[in-house]
Scaffold this motif. Structure first.
Motif, mmCIF file in Angstrom:
data_model
loop_
_atom_site.group_PDB
_atom_site.id
_atom_site.type_symbol
_atom_site.label_atom_id
_atom_site.label_comp_id
_atom_site.label_asym_id
_atom_site.label_seq_id
_atom_site.Cartn_x
_atom_site.Cartn_y
_atom_site.Cartn_z
ATOM 1 N N LEU A 100 26.013 32.398 -41.453
ATOM 2 C CA LEU A 100 25.602 33.038 -40.205
ATOM 3 C C LEU A 100 24.209 32.585 -39.820
ATOM 4 C CD1 LEU A 100 25.812 35.198 -37.947
ATOM 5 C CD2 LEU A 100 24.934 36.849 -39.611
ATOM 6 N N GLU A 123 32.978 28.477 -42.167
ATOM 7 C CA GLU A 123 32.732 28.702 -40.746
ATOM 8 C C GLU A 123 31.219 28.751 -40.539
ATOM 9 O OE1 GLU A 123 35.004 28.782 -38.470
ATOM 10 O OE2 GLU A 123 36.841 29.457 -39.424
ATOM 11 N N GLU A 130 28.814 30.556 -37.994
ATOM 12 C CA GLU A 130 28.810 31.610 -36.985
ATOM 13 C C GLU A 130 27.413 31.770 -36.392
ATOM 14 O OE1 GLU A 130 30.906 35.805 -37.047
ATOM 15 O OE2 GLU A 130 29.157 35.821 -38.365
ATOM 16 N N ASP A 139 25.143 34.430 -33.976
ATOM 17 C CA ASP A 139 25.108 35.790 -33.459
ATOM 18 C C ASP A 139 23.750 36.058 -32.845
ATOM 19 O OD1 ASP A 139 25.209 38.525 -32.968
ATOM 20 O OD2 ASP A 139 25.823 39.061 -34.993
ATOM 21 N N VAL A 191 32.171 29.788 -34.818
ATOM 22 C CA VAL A 191 32.386 31.183 -34.448
ATOM 23 C C VAL A 191 31.176 31.628 -33.629
ATOM 24 C CG1 VAL A 191 32.687 33.554 -35.277
ATOM 25 C CG2 VAL A 191 33.683 31.648 -36.578
#
Length: 97
Positions: free
Chosen positions: A13, A49, A51, A53, A71
């Motif tokens: 992330l 993945e 990601e 945010d 993502v």
């Protein structure tokens, strides 16, 4: 560092705002951070993945995908869109097309 754990992760992330609350503006340098994270994952042979945010919207979604994000998390861009959630999702999908 993160390089040491890359073989163990399913998802990496990248926060593109300062964590804490929704509706913050995207930090412009985050696109380069995504690019560097993608290079690290690729060099490690990771299928994780990537990601992103924070502040994701139709204006930056395509650049994030090109940089290697797989993502995208979009809150305010979806739920605060003038066309409602459906309009927000469609705007991001159109930007990615």
């Amino acid at each position: 560092g993160v390089r040491d754990v890359l073989p163990l992760v399913d998802l990496l992330l990248v926060m593109s705002v300062n964590p804490g609350f929704g509706g913050q503006a995207y930090i412009p340098g985050s696109t380069e951070k995504v690019r560097r994270a993608r290079a690290l994952l690729d060099a490690a042979g990771s299928a994780a993945e990537l990601e992103v945010d924070g502040g994701v919207d139709a204006a930056n979604a395509a650049a994030l995908a090109v940089a290697g994000a797989t993502v995208l998390v979009a809150g305010s861009a979806v739920f605060g869109h003038p066309g409602g959630a459906r309009g927000g999702i469609q705007a991001i999908r159109s930007a990615l097309a």
